[in-house]
Design a protein around this motif. Structure first.
Motif, PDB file in Angstrom:
ATOM      1  N   ILE A  80       0.807  -1.149  -0.068  1.00 55.01           N
ATOM      2  CA  ILE A  80       0.156  -0.001   0.043  1.00 55.01           C
ATOM      3  C   ILE A  80       0.964   1.207  -0.040  1.00 55.01           C
ATOM      4  N   GLY A  81       2.018   1.100   0.692  1.00 57.07           N
ATOM      5  CA  GLY A  81       2.814   2.417   0.708  1.00 57.07           C
ATOM      6  C   GLY A  81       3.467   2.573  -0.643  1.00 57.07           C
ATOM      7  N   ALA A  82       3.864   1.302  -1.283  1.00 56.07           N
ATOM      8  CA  ALA A  82       4.414   1.604  -2.637  1.00 56.07           C
ATOM      9  C   ALA A  82       3.290   2.124  -3.784  1.00 56.07           C
ATOM     10  N   LEU A  83       2.045   1.666  -3.363  1.00 61.39           N
ATOM     11  CA  LEU A  83       1.016   1.983  -4.322  1.00 61.39           C
ATOM     12  C   LEU A  83       0.529   3.733  -4.400  1.00 61.39           C
ATOM     13  N   LYS A  84       0.892   4.230  -3.167  1.00 60.65           N
ATOM     14  CA  LYS A  84       0.609   5.552  -2.683  1.00 60.65           C
ATOM     15  C   LYS A  84       1.313   6.518  -3.695  1.00 60.65           C
ATOM     16  N   GLY A  85       2.618   6.368  -4.279  1.00 63.38           N
ATOM     17  CA  GLY A  85       3.435   7.107  -5.009  1.00 63.38           C
ATOM     18  C   GLY A  85       2.711   7.692  -6.563  1.00 63.38           C
ATOM     19  N   PRO A  86       2.910   8.829  -6.845  1.00 61.09           N
ATOM     20  CA  PRO A  86       2.211   9.182  -8.033  1.00 61.09           C
ATOM     21  C   PRO A  86       2.835   8.538  -9.399  1.00 61.09           C
ATOM     22  N   LEU A  87       3.942   7.831  -9.194  1.00 62.49           N
ATOM     23  CA  LEU A  87       4.412   7.195 -10.318  1.00 62.49           C
ATOM     24  C   LEU A  87       3.806   5.914 -10.365  1.00 62.49           C
ATOM     25  N   HIS A  88       3.034   5.323  -9.395  1.00 65.53           N
ATOM     26  CA  HIS A  88       2.216   4.159  -9.405  1.00 65.53           C
ATOM     27  C   HIS A  88       0.832   4.648  -9.200  1.00 65.53           C
ATOM     28  N   GLY A  89       0.056   3.843  -8.274  1.00 66.76           N
ATOM     29  CA  GLY A  89      -1.479   4.242  -7.913  1.00 66.76           C
ATOM     30  C   GLY A  89      -1.953   5.524  -7.898  1.00 66.76           C
ATOM     31  N   GLY A  90      -0.900   6.590  -7.312  1.00 66.22           N
ATOM     32  CA  GLY A  90      -1.278   7.778  -6.944  1.00 66.22           C
ATOM     33  C   GLY A  90      -1.624   8.530  -8.233  1.00 66.22           C
ATOM     34  N   ALA A  91      -1.060   8.128  -9.668  1.00 63.56           N
ATOM     35  CA  ALA A  91      -1.364   8.460 -10.836  1.00 63.56           C
ATOM     36  C   ALA A  91      -2.863   8.969 -11.050  1.00 63.56           C
ATOM     37  N   ASN A  92      -3.666   8.243 -10.670  1.00 68.41           N
ATOM     38  CA  ASN A  92      -5.170   8.308 -11.189  1.00 68.41           C
ATOM     39  C   ASN A  92      -5.672   9.747 -10.364  1.00 68.41           C
ATOM     40  N   GLU A  93      -5.141   9.986  -9.199  1.00 67.43           N
ATOM     41  CA  GLU A  93      -5.630  11.174  -8.479  1.00 67.43           C
ATOM     42  C   GLU A  93      -4.783  12.182  -9.017  1.00 67.43           C
ATOM     43  N   ALA A  94      -3.591  11.982  -9.555  1.00 67.04           N
ATOM     44  CA  ALA A  94      -2.808  13.321 -10.072  1.00 67.04           C
ATOM     45  C   ALA A  94      -3.676  13.435 -11.464  1.00 67.04           C
ATOM     46  N   THR A  95      -3.917  12.499 -12.064  1.00 65.09           N
ATOM     47  CA  THR A  95      -4.732  12.903 -13.286  1.00 65.09           C
ATOM     48  C   THR A  95      -5.831  13.744 -12.989  1.00 65.09           C
ATOM     49  N   MET A  96      -6.775  13.573 -12.167  1.00 65.23           N
ATOM     50  CA  MET A  96      -7.906  13.977 -11.765  1.00 65.23           C
ATOM     51  C   MET A  96      -7.629  15.730 -11.292  1.00 65.23           C
ATOM     52  N   ARG A  97      -6.582  15.830 -10.771  1.00 64.01           N
ATOM     53  CA  ARG A  97      -6.247  17.158 -10.343  1.00 64.01           C
ATOM     54  C   ARG A  97      -5.794  18.023 -11.516  1.00 64.01           C
ATOM     55  N   LEU A  98      -5.221  17.155 -12.456  1.00 63.16           N
ATOM     56  CA  LEU A  98      -4.783  17.971 -13.640  1.00 63.16           C
ATOM     57  C   LEU A  98      -6.073  18.570 -14.442  1.00 63.16           C
ATOM     58  N   LEU A  99      -6.937  17.474 -14.625  1.00 64.27           N
ATOM     59  CA  LEU A  99      -8.391  18.132 -15.003  1.00 64.27           C
ATOM     60  C   LEU A  99      -8.919  18.996 -14.173  1.00 64.27           C
ATOM     61  N   TYR A 100      -8.951  19.196 -13.187  1.00 61.23           N
ATOM     62  CA  TYR A 100      -9.625  20.037 -12.553  1.00 61.23           C
ATOM     63  C   TYR A 100      -8.969  21.408 -12.568  1.00 61.23           C
ATOM     64  N   ALA A 101      -7.596  21.305 -12.435  1.00 64.88           N
ATOM     65  CA  ALA A 101      -6.815  22.535 -12.700  1.00 64.88           C
ATOM     66  C   ALA A 101      -7.037  23.178 -13.995  1.00 64.88           C
ATOM     67  N   ILE A 102      -7.179  22.409 -15.119  1.00 62.37           N
ATOM     68  CA  ILE A 102      -7.225  22.876 -16.481  1.00 62.37           C
ATOM     69  C   ILE A 102      -8.711  23.524 -16.561  1.00 62.37           C
ATOM     70  N   ASP A 103      -9.666  22.739 -15.923  1.00 63.19           N
ATOM     71  CA  ASP A 103     -11.149  23.399 -15.914  1.00 63.19           C
ATOM     72  C   ASP A 103     -11.034  24.522 -15.363  1.00 63.19           C
ATOM     73  N   LYS A 104     -10.623  24.600 -14.156  1.00 59.21           N
ATOM     74  CA  LYS A 104     -10.500  25.839 -13.162  1.00 59.21           C
ATOM     75  C   LYS A 104     -10.029  27.200 -13.653  1.00 59.21           C
ATOM     76  N   ALA A 105      -8.855  26.810 -14.422  1.00 59.55           N
ATOM     77  CA  ALA A 105      -8.242  27.812 -15.241  1.00 59.55           C
ATOM     78  C   ALA A 105      -8.991  28.153 -16.478  1.00 59.55           C
ATOM     79  N   ASP A 106      -9.868  27.469 -17.089  1.00 60.73           N
ATOM     80  CA  ASP A 106     -10.702  27.677 -18.144  1.00 60.73           C
ATOM     81  C   ASP A 106      -9.571  27.635 -19.336  1.00 60.73           C
ATOM     82  N   ALA A 107      -8.763  26.914 -18.980  1.00 59.48           N
ATOM     83  CA  ALA A 107      -7.535  26.932 -20.307  1.00 59.48           C
ATOM     84  C   ALA A 107      -7.845  25.983 -21.273  1.00 59.48           C
ATOM     85  N   ASP A 108      -7.168  26.203 -22.284  1.00 60.43           N
ATOM     86  CA  ASP A 108      -7.245  25.504 -23.513  1.00 60.43           C
ATOM     87  C   ASP A 108      -6.160  24.091 -23.123  1.00 60.43           C
TER      88      ASP A 108
END
Ligand SMILES: CC(C)(COP(=O)(O)OP(=O)(O)OC[C@H]1O[C@@H](n2cnc3c(N)ncnc32)[C@H](O)[C@@H]1OP(=O)(O)O)[C@@H](O)C(=O)NCCC(=O)NCCS
Length: 377
Positions: free
Chosen positions: A214-242
């Motif tokens: 579980i400790g290994a899964l937590k990192g953004p290069l592994h399982g944490g990447a799904n959360e990081a992806t959604m944070r990126l989508l939210y950031a683009i949406d919030k900034a109303d960016a292309d």
């Protein structure tokens, strides 16, 4: 100095033999016990897939019913674990809490000191049932909501959604989660499974191995990447960016885009094929394809610009968001599924064990370097 030459990140190293999972990274094939992931995603359930991973064959109807009943019967959790969930800071992340609570489970497991094959299987039922419960229970506790009793008549996926949301899930939501659980169940020697096998190979118990995983899964290069992806989508949406300009800028800053690239696949990650379809279908059914549309634009650009394919995490993000799941539960849900694979690998490791102890290529000060007394430094 050193005769050993390192492969950074162990790339290309075959570290064990295993009969559980086979991947062809050039052809984009993933199979559990030889059965193609596309067939499992279409026809199987999480319970049946877990049986396949643990016992090496598909169950017949009787075996599947017995397996499902045993998994449902393991949906009990020691009051001390609930006490822990109530006592942690409410801003603790669900992954931190899951890691700690999984470790605590071992103190109340009657088979803790027994790592025989049968005890490992018994503990695997409990870990699989209880990891899902911990994720759901903690989410309700941190939100100040009443806890929901497990329902033994529900499947693993449906019971998780029931305990999380306090209402019976729709057939569509249950099947979507069930497919996501099948897709995430195992992936050969990914970082968390390798961590689990290294721990198990010292003859430490399965709870220790799964806690480390579980400790290994937590990192953004592994399982944490799904959360990081959604944070990126939210950031683009919030900034109303292309989205294309946004990602272009990230590339200019030498940043990685979560949800893309893979150490093993050089083609489409076969799991992404299903998650892309689910993201689109769920979005259409909910009358909101915003996250899917945004994801598609990013995917098309990254593919052309960097020749990188979306991996399992990229469309998990929009799929889970469309299902109404909070962003910081995405990686815990990965664990809710991957426990089935971790358990299969720990059982296999203990059944035919040898300590895992590689070597390092030494690149430090030459030997012999003289010891300088402290007064002369
Ligand atoms: C999955 C991952 C860790 C594999 O790592 P790896 O096999 O060690 O590959 P590297 O990180 O060395 O990447 C190789 C090259 O591709 C680039 N690359 C890989 N993934 C990238 C990404 N997501 N975004 C941008 N560039 C990426 C690297 O920058 C590197 O480029 P360089 O050779 O010019 O330096 C990596 O692709 C990544 O970090 N992806 C994002 C996190 C993610 O989605 N993880 C979940 C995996 S299922």
């Amino acid at each position: 100095m050193s005769s050993a030459v390192a492969s950074k990140g162990l790339e290309g190293i075959v570290a064990t033999s295993s009969a559980i999972c086979w991947i062809d990274g050039d052809a984009g094939v993933l199979s559990y016990r030889g059965i193609d992931i596309h067939e499992l995603a279409q026809h199987s359930t999480f319970e049946e897939t877990t049986y396949l991973l643990w016992f090496g064959k598909l169950p017949n109807a009787e075996e599947l019913a017995a397996f499902s009943a045993q998994l449902a019967a393991a949906r009990t959790i020691h009051p001390k674990v609930i006490e822990l969930l109530r006592s942690v800071p409410t801003d603790a992340t669900p992954m931190q809490v899951l890691r700690t609570a999984t470790s605590l489970l071992s103190l109340y497991d009657a088979d803790e000191a027994d790592s025989s094959h049968d005890a490992n299987v018994r503990k695997s039922y409990r870990l699989t049932a209880q990891i899902a419960m911990i994720v759901a229970l903690f989410d309700r506790i941190r939100k100040g909501k009443a806890l929901v009793e497990a329902d033994p008549t529900l499947s693993h996926a449906a019971n998780f959604l029931w305990m999380l949301n306090g209402e019976k899930p729709s057939a569509t939501a249950t099947r979507a989660l069930d497919i996501a659980l099948i897709l995430h169940a195992d992936h050969e020697l990914n970082a968390s499974t390798f961590a689990a096998r290294v721990i198990a190979a010292t003859l430490a118990d399965i709870h220790s191995a799964v806690t480390g995983a579980i400790g290994a899964l937590k990192g953004p290069l592994h399982g944490g990447a799904n959360e990081a992806t959604m944070r990126l989508l939210y950031a683009i949406d919030k900034a109303d960016a292309d989205p294309v300009e946004y990602v272009k800028q990230m590339f200019a800053e030498k940043k990685k885009i979560s949800g893309f690239g893979h150490r093993v696949y050089h083609t489409e990650d076969p799991r992404a094929t299903h998650l892309r379809r689910m993201s689109e279908e769920l979005g259409k059914a909910a009358g909101n394809t915003k996250w899917f549309d945004l994801s598609q634009k990013i995917e098309a650009f990254v593919k052309v610009e960097k020749k990188l394919n979306a991996n399992v995490d990229f469309y998990s993000a929009s799929t889970y968001t469309t299902l109404g799941i909070d962003i910081d539960l995405f990686t815990p849900i990965f664990a809710v599924s991957r426990i089935s694979g971790w358990a299969a690998h720990v059982i296999e490791q203990h059944d035919d064990n040898r300590l895992i102890r590689p070597r390092a290529e030494y690149v430090g000060s030459p030997y012999p370097t003289a010891y300088t007394p402290i007064g002369q430094r």
